[in-house]
Motif scaffolding. Structure first.
Motif, PDB file in Angstrom:
ATOM      1  N   GLU A  70     -87.983 133.697 -27.845  1.00  0.00           N
ATOM      2  CA  GLU A  70     -89.487 133.150 -28.063  1.00  0.00           C
ATOM      3  C   GLU A  70     -90.201 134.332 -28.442  1.00  0.00           C
ATOM      4  N   VAL A  73     -92.373 134.940 -33.770  1.00  0.00           N
ATOM      5  CA  VAL A  73     -93.607 134.030 -34.350  1.00  0.00           C
ATOM      6  C   VAL A  73     -93.175 132.863 -35.146  1.00  0.00           C
ATOM      7  N   LYS A  77     -95.376 128.495 -33.468  1.00  0.00           N
ATOM      8  CA  LYS A  77     -96.184 129.511 -32.461  1.00  0.00           C
ATOM      9  C   LYS A  77     -97.425 129.658 -33.302  1.00  0.00           C
TER      10      LYS A  77
END
Length: 213
Positions: A70, A73, A77
């Motif tokens: 996660e 980016v 995102k």
């Protein structure tokens, strides 16, 4: 095809799947499926996984496989960031209007002038950094420390964790971005908040579309 080309193909294929959202945060990368899809052995796929882990796209866990991080980016995102910036920017405009906050257009004009200089000299890093600072300076008019922190974090994440393909999206559309910022600035100076908010929505939609092209 040479081994190095197999690895490159596997690398590019998996990276694209991550960036376009086919593989999402927490998903296990299907090593066997990728190998079959490309018609290659698992060895170059494994090497490509290591490359992606080095770049921060994946984490490789012993006896479990590779999982999407996660920390990067991704396209998804980035779009979330754009949508959040739209909400915060419009809320800031509402605050300026309802609270009668004094807005200084000259400050933003100076920021945009710097961005224009970076665009002319093809300084993509300087352009993008100045763009985020411009957004941060504007959100500061809201007077909300949580909003300030959120925008600052988004900017840092974008500049340090986004792949080059995403970082360059604002720069490649720099002339349009500056033009819309100038229009928004002028509308705010004239206290035409409704039209300024429309510019924000149009700008965000424009970049969402550009992200998928």
């Amino acid at each position: 095809m040479e081994k190095q080309n197999y690895e490159k193909k596997a690398y590019e294929t998996m990276k694209e799947k991550i960036l376009n959202g086919q593989l999402r945060t927490g998903d296990r990368v299907p090593e066997n499926t990728i190998a079959k899809e490309l018609g290659i052995s698992r060895t170059p796929v494994r090497r490509a996984l290591v490359m992606l882990e080095t770049e921060g796209f994946l984490t490789i866990e012993s006896n479990r496989g590779a999982f999407v991080c996660e920390s990067k980016v991704t396209v998804g995102k980035f779009i979330e960031m754009l949508e959040m910036l739209e909400v915060l920017t419009i809320k800031t405009m509402d605050k300026i209007e309802t609270k009668g906050i004094s807005f200084d257009p000259q400050h933003l004009y100076r920021r945009l002038s710097v961005m224009e200089g970076h665009l002319k000299t093809e300084n993509s890093n300087g352009f993008v950094e100045e763009g985020w600072q411009t957004v941060f300076d504007f959100i500061a008019y809201m007077g909300n420390s949580y909003a300030d922190i959120a925008v600052r974090k988004m900017g840092i994440d974008f500049l340090t964790k986004a792949p080059k393909e995403i970082i360059l999206i604002p720069f490649h559309n720099g002339a349009y971005l500056i033009e819309q910022f100038l229009r928004m600035n002028e509308l705010l100076r004239m206290k035409n908040f409704d039209k300024a908010e429309t510019i924000v929505r149009e700008l965000v939609n424009y970049f969402i579309i550009k992200t998928f092209r």
